[in-house]
Scaffold this motif. Structure first.
Motif, PDB file in Angstrom:
ATOM      1  N   THR A  64      11.430  13.415  -7.049  1.00  0.00           N
ATOM      2  CA  THR A  64      10.615  14.571  -7.435  1.00  0.00           C
ATOM      3  C   THR A  64       9.169  14.275  -7.094  1.00  0.00           C
ATOM      4  O   THR A  64       8.560  13.358  -7.654  1.00  0.00           O
ATOM      5  CB  THR A  64      10.744  14.852  -8.948  1.00  0.00           C
ATOM      6  N   LEU A  65       8.612  15.025  -6.170  1.00  0.00           N
ATOM      7  CA  LEU A  65       7.225  14.822  -5.744  1.00  0.00           C
ATOM      8  C   LEU A  65       6.288  15.520  -6.720  1.00  0.00           C
ATOM      9  O   LEU A  65       6.448  16.709  -6.992  1.00  0.00           O
ATOM     10  CB  LEU A  65       7.024  15.367  -4.332  1.00  0.00           C
ATOM     11  N   THR A  66       5.315  14.796  -7.246  1.00  0.00           N
ATOM     12  CA  THR A  66       4.389  15.367  -8.216  1.00  0.00           C
ATOM     13  C   THR A  66       2.978  14.848  -7.990  1.00  0.00           C
ATOM     14  O   THR A  66       2.784  13.692  -7.594  1.00  0.00           O
ATOM     15  CB  THR A  66       4.826  15.040  -9.654  1.00  0.00           C
ATOM     16  N   PHE A  67       2.003  15.722  -8.227  1.00  0.00           N
ATOM     17  CA  PHE A  67       0.589  15.352  -8.141  1.00  0.00           C
ATOM     18  C   PHE A  67      -0.059  15.360  -9.522  1.00  0.00           C
ATOM     19  O   PHE A  67      -1.290  15.360  -9.628  1.00  0.00           O
ATOM     20  CB  PHE A  67      -0.159  16.312  -7.205  1.00  0.00           C
ATOM     21  N   ASP A  68       0.769  15.356 -10.560  1.00  0.00           N
ATOM     22  CA  ASP A  68       0.245  15.422 -11.931  1.00  0.00           C
ATOM     23  C   ASP A  68      -0.634  14.218 -12.271  1.00  0.00           C
ATOM     24  O   ASP A  68      -1.611  14.349 -13.004  1.00  0.00           O
ATOM     25  CB  ASP A  68       1.404  15.513 -12.934  1.00  0.00           C
ATOM     26  N   HIS A  69      -0.280  13.063 -11.739  1.00  0.00           N
ATOM     27  CA  HIS A  69      -1.047  11.862 -12.060  1.00  0.00           C
ATOM     28  C   HIS A  69      -2.450  11.929 -11.444  1.00  0.00           C
ATOM     29  O   HIS A  69      -3.415  11.469 -12.055  1.00  0.00           O
ATOM     30  CB  HIS A  69      -0.305  10.617 -11.572  1.00  0.00           C
ATOM     31  N   TYR A  70      -2.548  12.494 -10.257  1.00  0.00           N
ATOM     32  CA  TYR A  70      -3.867  12.670  -9.643  1.00  0.00           C
ATOM     33  C   TYR A  70      -4.684  13.703 -10.424  1.00  0.00           C
ATOM     34  O   TYR A  70      -5.892  13.549 -10.596  1.00  0.00           O
ATOM     35  CB  TYR A  70      -3.725  13.102  -8.180  1.00  0.00           C
ATOM     36  N   TRP A  71      -4.015  14.752 -10.867  1.00  0.00           N
ATOM     37  CA  TRP A  71      -4.706  15.756 -11.676  1.00  0.00           C
ATOM     38  C   TRP A  71      -5.213  15.145 -12.972  1.00  0.00           C
ATOM     39  O   TRP A  71      -6.320  15.435 -13.420  1.00  0.00           O
ATOM     40  CB  TRP A  71      -3.773  16.923 -11.950  1.00  0.00           C
ATOM     41  N   PHE A  72      -4.392  14.281 -13.571  1.00  0.00           N
ATOM     42  CA  PHE A  72      -4.814  13.598 -14.797  1.00  0.00           C
ATOM     43  C   PHE A  72      -6.035  12.723 -14.532  1.00  0.00           C
ATOM     44  O   PHE A  72      -7.002  12.737 -15.300  1.00  0.00           O
ATOM     45  CB  PHE A  72      -3.671  12.745 -15.346  1.00  0.00           C
ATOM     46  N   ILE A 118       0.840  -1.204   0.000  1.00  0.00           N
ATOM     47  CA  ILE A 118       0.000   0.000   0.000  1.00  0.00           C
ATOM     48  C   ILE A 118       0.873   1.252   0.000  1.00  0.00           C
ATOM     49  O   ILE A 118       0.637   2.207  -0.764  1.00  0.00           O
ATOM     50  CB  ILE A 118      -0.939  -0.008   1.223  1.00  0.00           C
ATOM     51  N   TYR A 119       1.881   1.246   0.857  1.00  0.00           N
ATOM     52  CA  TYR A 119       2.818   2.380   0.890  1.00  0.00           C
ATOM     53  C   TYR A 119       3.504   2.561  -0.460  1.00  0.00           C
ATOM     54  O   TYR A 119       3.616   3.681  -0.965  1.00  0.00           O
ATOM     55  CB  TYR A 119       3.859   2.149   1.982  1.00  0.00           C
ATOM     56  N   TRP A 120       3.931   1.446  -1.041  1.00  0.00           N
ATOM     57  CA  TRP A 120       4.636   1.514  -2.326  1.00  0.00           C
ATOM     58  C   TRP A 120       3.716   2.067  -3.414  1.00  0.00           C
ATOM     59  O   TRP A 120       4.138   2.867  -4.256  1.00  0.00           O
ATOM     60  CB  TRP A 120       5.134   0.126  -2.708  1.00  0.00           C
ATOM     61  N   GLY A 121       2.466   1.664  -3.430  1.00  0.00           N
ATOM     62  CA  GLY A 121       1.526   2.172  -4.423  1.00  0.00           C
ATOM     63  C   GLY A 121       1.289   3.664  -4.279  1.00  0.00           C
ATOM     64  O   GLY A 121       1.256   4.401  -5.274  1.00  0.00           O
ATOM     65  N   ILE A 122       1.121   4.133  -3.031  1.00  0.00           N
ATOM     66  CA  ILE A 122       0.883   5.569  -2.809  1.00  0.00           C
ATOM     67  C   ILE A 122       2.114   6.383  -3.198  1.00  0.00           C
ATOM     68  O   ILE A 122       2.013   7.407  -3.889  1.00  0.00           O
ATOM     69  CB  ILE A 122       0.506   5.816  -1.341  1.00  0.00           C
ATOM     70  N   ILE A 123       3.294   5.926  -2.774  1.00  0.00           N
ATOM     71  CA  ILE A 123       4.525   6.656  -3.088  1.00  0.00           C
ATOM     72  C   ILE A 123       4.777   6.655  -4.603  1.00  0.00           C
ATOM     73  O   ILE A 123       5.182   7.673  -5.184  1.00  0.00           O
ATOM     74  CB  ILE A 123       5.719   6.044  -2.330  1.00  0.00           C
ATOM     75  N   SER A 124       4.531   5.530  -5.254  1.00  0.00           N
ATOM     76  CA  SER A 124       4.768   5.453  -6.698  1.00  0.00           C
ATOM     77  C   SER A 124       3.822   6.370  -7.462  1.00  0.00           C
ATOM     78  O   SER A 124       4.175   6.909  -8.523  1.00  0.00           O
ATOM     79  CB  SER A 124       4.602   4.015  -7.182  1.00  0.00           C
ATOM     80  N   SER A 125       2.613   6.577  -6.940  1.00  0.00           N
ATOM     81  CA  SER A 125       1.674   7.472  -7.611  1.00  0.00           C
ATOM     82  C   SER A 125       2.114   8.932  -7.520  1.00  0.00           C
ATOM     83  O   SER A 125       1.598   9.780  -8.250  1.00  0.00           O
ATOM     84  CB  SER A 125       0.281   7.323  -7.004  1.00  0.00           C
ATOM     85  N   LEU A 126       3.052   9.225  -6.622  1.00  0.00           N
ATOM     86  CA  LEU A 126       3.567  10.591  -6.460  1.00  0.00           C
ATOM     87  C   LEU A 126       4.903  10.794  -7.163  1.00  0.00           C
ATOM     88  O   LEU A 126       5.525  11.846  -7.012  1.00  0.00           O
ATOM     89  CB  LEU A 126       3.728  10.904  -4.960  1.00  0.00           C
ATOM     90  N   TYR A 149       2.048   3.555 -15.327  1.00  0.00           N
ATOM     91  CA  TYR A 149       1.791   2.915 -14.043  1.00  0.00           C
ATOM     92  C   TYR A 149       1.416   3.919 -12.961  1.00  0.00           C
ATOM     93  O   TYR A 149       0.550   3.660 -12.122  1.00  0.00           O
ATOM     94  CB  TYR A 149       3.026   2.114 -13.619  1.00  0.00           C
ATOM     95  N   ALA A 150       2.079   5.056 -12.946  1.00  0.00           N
ATOM     96  CA  ALA A 150       1.794   6.048 -11.915  1.00  0.00           C
ATOM     97  C   ALA A 150       0.362   6.556 -12.024  1.00  0.00           C
ATOM     98  O   ALA A 150      -0.304   6.805 -11.015  1.00  0.00           O
ATOM     99  CB  ALA A 150       2.782   7.208 -12.013  1.00  0.00           C
ATOM    100  N   ARG A 151      -0.125   6.722 -13.243  1.00  0.00           N
ATOM    101  CA  ARG A 151      -1.503   7.166 -13.421  1.00  0.00           C
ATOM    102  C   ARG A 151      -2.487   6.114 -12.915  1.00  0.00           C
ATOM    103  O   ARG A 151      -3.479   6.444 -12.259  1.00  0.00           O
ATOM    104  CB  ARG A 151      -1.770   7.472 -14.895  1.00  0.00           C
ATOM    105  N   GLN A 152      -2.219   4.873 -13.233  1.00  0.00           N
ATOM    106  CA  GLN A 152      -3.106   3.810 -12.760  1.00  0.00           C
ATOM    107  C   GLN A 152      -3.068   3.700 -11.239  1.00  0.00           C
ATOM    108  O   GLN A 152      -4.095   3.470 -10.603  1.00  0.00           O
ATOM    109  CB  GLN A 152      -2.714   2.480 -13.405  1.00  0.00           C
ATOM    110  N   LEU A 153      -1.894   3.861 -10.658  1.00  0.00           N
ATOM    111  CA  LEU A 153      -1.785   3.796  -9.208  1.00  0.00           C
ATOM    112  C   LEU A 153      -2.505   4.969  -8.549  1.00  0.00           C
ATOM    113  O   LEU A 153      -3.142   4.811  -7.501  1.00  0.00           O
ATOM    114  CB  LEU A 153      -0.310   3.777  -8.788  1.00  0.00           C
ATOM    115  N   SER A 154      -2.422   6.148  -9.148  1.00  0.00           N
ATOM    116  CA  SER A 154      -3.140   7.299  -8.581  1.00  0.00           C
ATOM    117  C   SER A 154      -4.643   7.068  -8.639  1.00  0.00           C
ATOM    118  O   SER A 154      -5.366   7.393  -7.687  1.00  0.00           O
ATOM    119  CB  SER A 154      -2.765   8.579  -9.329  1.00  0.00           C
TER     120      SER A 154
END
Length: 280
Positions: A56-64, A31-39, A243-248
């Motif tokens: 590099t911390l990013t919230f672009d995948h959540y925005w997408f 769970i931790y790995w999925g959340i961190i990978s989404s960022l 993958y990051a988009r799917q995880l987000s």
């Protein structure tokens, strides 16, 4: 108790605690790995190294996920279907449990054994029958088509019957002497005395319905009618999988049930204990 015996107990307790902590870490790490990978940016996600924190911390995948997908419709579909399954299942199971527990009618014993037998049948076995029925009724790609086949929960009827059996007969006899109807006896006597059970079962049923994947995946082909668990599989790009988009999207899908569990942890634990007691 001697000092040596106490020391042994302390060592055993420490060992059990250590094993429990290790198991908890192993369970929580994905769970931790999925959340961190989404960022993380996508190039960091696909690196062949283990990085426990993003460079590099990013919230672009959540925005997408929030702006470029139909996640709003998926959330709405999940909310409607999960609430529908919860309300209908708990209500009908309450009626059935009360009838089997307190009423005497022809075929009561046979009905009870049928419910117990249906508890042994995996719902996956009925998938083909459900699909054919929903297709013939024209209910595929609809809320009703998602809800109806998910209303089979014999365990809830069994739990209600057991708790209604434990209510002292004096309460029912007093209500009958006051000329109370069966509906009034149920809602004025039995339900208030088992309100905690109803709350616990409702929360767990909602979480189960929200997390359901197999049947919503088969019953829906239109993107706008998908539930959140099915919709997140559609978060992809023309150039391949991100993958990051799917995880987000997966994190957004799991957030409501995680929040519900944190808010109602005691009730969820109570319902799981009740279900485990029935299964045991």
């Amino acid at each position: 108790m001697t000092a040596q015996t106490a020391r042994r107990f302390n060592l055993a307790g420490g060992a059990i605690t250590l094993v429990t902590v290790i198991c908890a870490v192993i369970w929580a790490f994905p769970i931790y790995w999925g959340i961190i990978s989404s960022l993380k940016p996508e190039d960091e996600v696909v690196r062949p190294v283990i990085e426990l924190w993003p460079e590099t911390l990013t919230f672009d995948h959540y925005w997408f996920a929030l702006t470029e997908t139909q996640i709003g419709s998926w959330y709405l579909n999940s909310i409607v279907t999960a609430l529908g399954v919860t309300f209908i299942t708990v209500t009908t199971s309450m009626f059935a449990g009360y009838a089997i527990s307190q009423l005497r009618f022809p075929g009561r014993t046979a009905l009870w054994w049928l419910i117990l037998a249906s508890f042994m049948v995996p719902t996956q076995v009925l998938i083909i029958n459900h699909f054919v029925l929903m297709a013939n009724m024209g209910l595929l790609n609809s809320w009703a088509g998602i809800i109806l086949p998910q209303l089979i929960h014999p365990v809830i009827i069994i739990v209600y019957k057991q708790f209604f059996d434990q209510v002292p007969r004096d309460f029912r006899e007093a209500a009958v002497m006051d000329n109370a109807s069966e509906w009034r006896i149920l809602f004025k006597v039995y339900v208030p005395m088992n309100w905690g059970v109803t709350t616990a079962l409702s929360i767990v049923t909602f979480i189960w319905a929200w997390n359901a994947f197999l049947w919503p995946f088969l019953a829906v082909t239109k993107t706008e009618m998908m539930t959140i668990t099915v919709g997140i599989t559609q978060v992809w790009d023309a150039f391949g999988v991100y993958y990051a988009r799917q995880l987000s999207a997966a994190v957004l899908a799991g957030f409501p049930v995680a929040l519900a569990y944190l808010l109602f942890q005691r009730r969820v634990t109570q319902a799981i204990t009740l279900s485990a007691g029935i299964k045991g």
